[in-house]
Design a protein around this motif. Structure first.
Motif, short mmCIF file in Angstrom:
data_model
loop_
_atom_site.label_atom_id
_atom_site.label_comp_id
_atom_site.label_asym_id
_atom_site.label_seq_id
_atom_site.Cartn_x
_atom_site.Cartn_y
_atom_site.Cartn_z
N GLU A 61 11.74 -8.39 6.33
CA GLU A 61 11.03 -7.27 6.94
C GLU A 61 11.61 -6.90 8.30
OE1 GLU A 61 6.53 -7.33 6.45
OE2 GLU A 61 7.09 -9.43 6.09
N ARG A 65 8.91 -2.72 -0.42
CA ARG A 65 8.00 -3.60 0.33
C ARG A 65 6.55 -3.27 0.05
NH1 ARG A 65 7.70 -3.43 6.97
NH2 ARG A 65 5.78 -4.62 7.22
N VAL A 87 0.34 -8.96 -0.86
CA VAL A 87 0.37 -10.00 0.17
C VAL A 87 -1.05 -10.54 0.34
CG1 VAL A 87 1.11 -10.62 2.49
CG2 VAL A 87 2.22 -8.72 1.32
N GLU A 138 -0.32 -15.98 4.77
CA GLU A 138 0.10 -14.77 4.05
C GLU A 138 1.17 -15.13 3.04
OE1 GLU A 138 1.38 -11.74 6.73
OE2 GLU A 138 -0.34 -11.98 8.08
N THR A 139 0.95 -14.75 1.78
CA THR A 139 1.90 -15.03 0.71
C THR A 139 2.39 -13.72 0.11
OG1 THR A 139 0.75 -17.10 0.19
CG2 THR A 139 2.29 -16.25 -1.46
N ARG A 140 3.61 -13.33 0.44
CA ARG A 140 4.19 -12.11 -0.13
C ARG A 140 4.70 -12.45 -1.54
NH1 ARG A 140 5.57 -7.29 1.55
NH2 ARG A 140 5.02 -7.89 3.68
N PHE A 161 8.12 -16.30 -3.63
CA PHE A 161 7.19 -15.97 -2.55
C PHE A 161 7.87 -16.12 -1.19
CE2 PHE A 161 4.44 -18.68 -5.54
CZ PHE A 161 4.15 -17.61 -6.38
N GLU A 162 7.46 -15.29 -0.25
CA GLU A 162 7.75 -15.52 1.16
C GLU A 162 6.40 -15.80 1.82
OE1 GLU A 162 10.30 -13.45 4.71
OE2 GLU A 162 8.79 -12.20 3.74
N LYS A 210 4.05 -16.94 5.17
CA LYS A 210 3.84 -17.13 6.60
C LYS A 210 2.59 -18.01 6.71
CE LYS A 210 5.79 -12.62 7.84
NZ LYS A 210 5.51 -11.28 8.42
N LYS A 234 7.47 -20.17 8.47
CA LYS A 234 7.79 -19.17 7.44
C LYS A 234 8.78 -19.81 6.47
CE LYS A 234 10.06 -15.38 8.64
NZ LYS A 234 10.32 -14.01 9.14
#
Length: 286
Positions: A66, A136, A141, A149-151, A173-174, A176, A236
């Motif tokens: 991002e 995006r 999320v 936070e799980t994207r 997943f990304e 935070k 992260k």
């Protein structure tokens, strides 16, 4: 034993020309526990680096962070020519063969992200090539009670589901994380965790290992189980979870097949033009 865990893997810095710096995971240290992920490059690209090149038998996946200063231009022999904005994904499902090219959308404006090679099973290695572009805004999320936070870039996380379905099963997943983050791993899955920032402790059943920034590990689950990641403060990280086809693997250059004969056939398809054509773009025309 329901799960096993790899040694900690440190990303190794290297460069390619003057426009491309990469932190590359040596996934050989994880053996088959990392499969179907065959490569993970954490990169910074400032200008054209690779000429148009072919792939077969794998999916070449690029996810831009991002906070990437710039986007990417992605072209392929299916006549796609796309701008991949920060926070977006391009998934090139090569199948029987495709030619593609990727470079910063604006010269001098750095693109930052990860590129993955995902092995395809024998049943899909000769499927027609396809390309998926996920913006995006199309990635759910979910935020849990701890503020994690799980994207969901690909696959499923609890009730959240990604918007596209390539041929191979993969959760990507990304995360935070502010507190303990957990993931219910299905049976017969391998999981790869790579830390982008911060420090975490990874718990897989009775095993526990610490990971720092730019470190990774893999775990293999025979039965369903819980993966827990506990950040020291905030962190992260990326999580990839897929299925090992448990088939022979033959790798040569940009191709991943099941035998030398299949590699030779892929090179023949490329040389004969069956993967299509992609004319290089000069920097002056970008």
């Amino acid at each position: 034993m329901a799960a096993s865990i790899s040694p900690v893997i440190k990303a190794i810095p290297s460069s390619h020309g003057g426009h491309f710096d990469v932190l590359r995971l040596d996934l050989a240290a994880a053996g088959a526990m990392a499969y179907p992920v065959m490569m993970l490059d954490h990169y910074r690209m400032r200008g054209p680096t690779f000429a148009p090149h072919p792939h077969a038998g794998l999916s070449a996946v690029t996810y831009l962070f991002e906070d990437s200063p710039g986007g990417l231009r992605n072209r392929d022999s299916l006549q796609n020519d796309l701008f991949i904005e920060p926070g977006a994904l391009v998934w090139t499902q090569a199948g029987s063969g495709i030619i593609h090219d990727e470079f910063p959308a604006e010269l001098g404006k750095e693109a930052r992200g990860v590129q993955l090679f995902i092995n395809m099973s024998a049943a899909n290695k000769l499927s027609p090539p396809a390309m998926f572009h996920v913006k995006r805004s199309d990635m759910p999320v979910p935020v849990d009670a701890l503020g994690n936070e799980t994207r969901v870039i690909r696959g499923y996380y609890r009730a959240a589901r990604a918007s596209f379905r390539p041929k191979e099963v993969l959760d990507f997943f990304e995360v935070k994380a502010k507190g303990c983050w957990s993931y219910d791993v299905p049976a017969n899955r391998n999981v790869l965790i790579y830390v982008l920032d911060g420090e975490v402790r990874v718990e897989v059943y009775a095993a526990s290992k610490k990971l720092s920034k730019h470190e990774a590990l893999a775990a293999s689950f025979d039965a369903p189980g819980a993966l827990k990641v506990l950040p020291t403060s905030q962190a992260k990280f990326l999580v990839l979870s897929g299925t090992d086809s448990r088939e022979p693997i033959a790798v040569q250059g940009p191709f991943i097949m099941n035998s030398q004969e299949e590699l030779d056939a892929a090179f023949l398809r490329y040389r004969s033009g069956e993967m299509g054509k992609l004319v290089p773009i000069s920097p002056e025309s970008m």
